[in-house]
Design an enzyme around this catalytic site. Sequence first.
Site, PDB file in Angstrom:
ATOM      1  N   ASN A 210      -2.574   0.553 -32.830  1.00  0.00           N
ATOM      2  CA  ASN A 210      -3.564   0.249 -31.793  1.00  0.00           C
ATOM      3  C   ASN A 210      -3.214   0.984 -30.480  1.00  0.00           C
ATOM      4  OD1 ASN A 210      -5.702  -1.245 -30.488  1.00  0.00           O
ATOM      5  ND2 ASN A 210      -5.428  -2.785 -32.085  1.00  0.00           N
TER       6      ASN A 210
ATOM      7  N   SER B 144      -4.545  -6.048 -30.598  1.00  0.00           N
ATOM      8  CA  SER B 144      -5.282  -5.720 -29.373  1.00  0.00           C
ATOM      9  C   SER B 144      -4.527  -6.302 -28.180  1.00  0.00           C
ATOM     10  CB  SER B 144      -6.687  -6.305 -29.407  1.00  0.00           C
ATOM     11  OG  SER B 144      -7.215  -6.258 -28.088  1.00  0.00           O
TER      12      SER B 144
ATOM     13  N   ASN C 263      -8.894   0.951 -22.200  1.00  0.00           N
ATOM     14  CA  ASN C 263      -9.941  -0.068 -22.356  1.00  0.00           C
ATOM     15  C   ASN C 263      -9.324  -1.457 -22.296  1.00  0.00           C
ATOM     16  OD1 ASN C 263     -10.441  -1.821 -24.963  1.00  0.00           O
ATOM     17  ND2 ASN C 263      -9.372   0.040 -25.665  1.00  0.00           N
TER      18      ASN C 263
ATOM     19  N   LYS D 185      -3.079  -4.155 -38.899  1.00  0.00           N
ATOM     20  CA  LYS D 185      -3.040  -3.157 -37.813  1.00  0.00           C
ATOM     21  C   LYS D 185      -2.086  -3.620 -36.728  1.00  0.00           C
ATOM     22  CE  LYS D 185      -5.920  -0.358 -34.751  1.00  0.00           C
ATOM     23  NZ  LYS D 185      -7.291   0.078 -34.439  1.00  0.00           N
TER      24      LYS D 185
ATOM     25  N   PHE E 239     -12.488  -7.630 -27.120  1.00  0.00           N
ATOM     26  CA  PHE E 239     -13.258  -8.092 -28.292  1.00  0.00           C
ATOM     27  C   PHE E 239     -14.668  -8.550 -27.920  1.00  0.00           C
ATOM     28  CE2 PHE E 239      -9.415  -9.526 -31.159  1.00  0.00           C
ATOM     29  CZ  PHE E 239      -9.076  -8.196 -31.334  1.00  0.00           C
TER      30      PHE E 239
ATOM     31  N   ASN F 144      -5.836  -6.925 -25.379  1.00  0.00           N
ATOM     32  CA  ASN F 144      -6.812  -7.452 -24.420  1.00  0.00           C
ATOM     33  C   ASN F 144      -7.283  -8.877 -24.687  1.00  0.00           C
ATOM     34  OD1 ASN F 144      -6.837  -4.945 -22.981  1.00  0.00           O
ATOM     35  ND2 ASN F 144      -8.002  -4.102 -24.698  1.00  0.00           N
ATOM     36  N   THR F 145      -6.727  -9.513 -25.708  1.00  0.00           N
ATOM     37  CA  THR F 145      -6.960 -10.938 -25.916  1.00  0.00           C
ATOM     38  C   THR F 145      -5.609 -11.611 -25.679  1.00  0.00           C
ATOM     39  OG1 THR F 145      -8.755 -10.608 -27.500  1.00  0.00           O
ATOM     40  CG2 THR F 145      -7.587 -12.710 -27.609  1.00  0.00           C
TER      41      THR F 145
HETATM   42  C1  LIG Z   1     -12.996   1.911 -26.324  1.00  0.00           C
HETATM   43  C2  LIG Z   1     -12.061   1.488 -27.393  1.00  0.00           C
HETATM   44  C3  LIG Z   1     -12.295   0.298 -28.086  1.00  0.00           C
HETATM   45  C4  LIG Z   1     -11.434  -0.088 -29.109  1.00  0.00           C
HETATM   46  N1  LIG Z   1     -11.691  -1.250 -29.785  1.00  0.00           N
HETATM   47  C5  LIG Z   1     -10.897  -1.598 -30.836  1.00  0.00           C
HETATM   48  C6  LIG Z   1     -11.177  -2.749 -31.607  1.00  0.00           C
HETATM   49  O1  LIG Z   1     -12.168  -3.448 -31.390  1.00  0.00           O
HETATM   50  N2  LIG Z   1     -10.323  -3.060 -32.610  1.00  0.00           N
HETATM   51  C7  LIG Z   1      -9.226  -2.298 -32.909  1.00  0.00           C
HETATM   52  O2  LIG Z   1      -8.488  -2.610 -33.845  1.00  0.00           O
HETATM   53  N3  LIG Z   1      -8.950  -1.182 -32.203  1.00  0.00           N
HETATM   54  C8  LIG Z   1      -9.746  -0.825 -31.186  1.00  0.00           C
HETATM   55  N4  LIG Z   1      -9.473   0.315 -30.485  1.00  0.00           N
HETATM   56  C9  LIG Z   1      -8.267   1.105 -30.839  1.00  0.00           C
HETATM   57  C10 LIG Z   1      -8.611   2.254 -31.789  1.00  0.00           C
HETATM   58  O3  LIG Z   1      -9.096   1.756 -33.005  1.00  0.00           O
HETATM   59  C11 LIG Z   1      -7.372   3.118 -32.062  1.00  0.00           C
HETATM   60  O4  LIG Z   1      -6.423   2.345 -32.748  1.00  0.00           O
HETATM   61  C12 LIG Z   1      -6.742   3.655 -30.786  1.00  0.00           C
HETATM   62  O5  LIG Z   1      -7.721   3.979 -29.827  1.00  0.00           O
HETATM   63  C13 LIG Z   1      -5.878   4.906 -31.040  1.00  0.00           C
HETATM   64  O6  LIG Z   1      -6.656   5.980 -31.506  1.00  0.00           O
HETATM   65  P1  LIG Z   1      -7.212   7.155 -30.547  1.00  0.00           P
HETATM   66  O7  LIG Z   1      -6.066   7.603 -29.691  1.00  0.00           O
HETATM   67  O8  LIG Z   1      -7.706   8.192 -31.491  1.00  0.00           O
HETATM   68  O9  LIG Z   1      -8.300   6.541 -29.736  1.00  0.00           O
HETATM   69  C14 LIG Z   1     -10.318   0.716 -29.439  1.00  0.00           C
HETATM   70  C15 LIG Z   1     -10.096   1.918 -28.750  1.00  0.00           C
HETATM   71  C16 LIG Z   1     -10.942   2.305 -27.737  1.00  0.00           C
HETATM   72  C17 LIG Z   1     -10.683   3.600 -27.018  1.00  0.00           C
END
Ligand SMILES: Cc1cc2nc3c(=O)[nH]c(=O)nc-3n(C[C@H](O)[C@H](O)[C@H](O)COP(=O)(O)O)c2cc1C
Length: 364
Positions: free
Chosen positions: A243, A173, A110, A214, A114, A175-176
């Site tokens: 993350n 993140s 992704n 985080k 934000f 992406n910022t």
């Molecule tokens: C579509 C998507 C959006 C996410 N948005 C955020 C976010 O807004 N803030 C954040 O701290 N992590 C975000 N994450 C990261 C997740 O919280 C998590 O840390 C990461 O995906 C690892 O876990 P997973 O492998 O179970 O997905 C996002 C992940 C995905 C897949």
Amino acid sequence: MIGFLDRLTRPLLHALDPEDAHGLAIKMLKLAPLPPAPRDDKRLALRVFGLNVPNPVGIAAGFDKNAEVPDALLRLGFGFVEVGTITPLPQPGNPRPRLFRLDADHGVINRLGFNSQGSDAALKRLAARGSAGGVVGINVGANKDSADRVADYVQLIERFAAVASYVTVNISSPNTPGLRNLQQAPVLDDLLARVVDARERVAPNAGPTPVLLKIAPDLSLGDLDDVVGIARSRRVDGMIVGNTTVARPPNLLETEIAKEAGGLSGRPLFPLANRMLAETYVRVEDVFPLIGAGGIDSGASALAKIRAGASLIQVYSGLVFRGLGLIAEVKNALLTALDDDGQDSLKEFIGADAAAVTAEPWPK
Ligand SMILES: Cc1cc2nc3c(=O)[nH]c(=O)nc-3n(C[C@H](O)[C@H](O)[C@H](O)COP(=O)(O)O)c2cc1C
């Protein structure tokens, strides 16, 4: 009910563009008449960050970015819910498409950036929950165009401390642009000093709201030394590791989609995330607890996370591929592990393998 809903909707959700599927899932959770979750086995309960958590399985930030469905998520059986990332002002995020599934790898990329309805909208929703109960934390981040990013975090702590079970400072993140620079030692020290100070300032009204940090799984071990040292000296209440990763493991099958820019999550993230979790655990020396996230998609991977150092775990991408049944599968696997080991609490498992994990060859 949950199994029925899951069987009915998962093929449909999988056929849609990933972001449309996500929007539909949120809508369904708003409308579904979900009964309260059955009470969890008390052997799964833990007290972490001063919070009573009925089971260690949480949903990670990014699913319910705008705090629209925290109570529905609790009803699905999650032990805690992290909403957000919320930014102070509304912002659209990056242009679509910005969310990609790596089906053969059980991974997700992704670059949402934000996308957020902003703090007013989320605050209103969380305040309206009143005393609904359950552990609902909020993950906060800075606006892309903010002139003072540290001030963004400070104001979000001040605003949300009274309505959230905990606040996560998200500086990881990918992406910022520039956000992850906040993980550099001098900047992080200033950020955490001001964030913890803000928490103390509002505590007389808001209560003692835990502040979590985080981090990215892409930090070097030298940077991790600094980050943990600063988190300890500034007395944060815990860390989330971690993350999404900007790395692309060499064995990915979906090689074309893997070229998309953004953060990779799901099964391919597990080895790196688990190693970084264990590396963090050995540096923290039990001063505060950790939440483990990254690639959990089975009971076995959840237990491995706890054994690598997580007191609590969070899932996101695993739900895309395994469905809501993953929640019960993980809880059942943890209970079986307790039975097999003759334990009556998960405490004995937390970090039991951390040293061994840090001794393995670095994951590819
Ligand atoms: C579509 C998507 C959006 C996410 N948005 C955020 C976010 O807004 N803030 C954040 O701290 N992590 C975000 N994450 C990261 C997740 O919280 C998590 O840390 C990461 O995906 C690892 O876990 P997973 O492998 O179970 O997905 C996002 C992940 C995905 C897949």
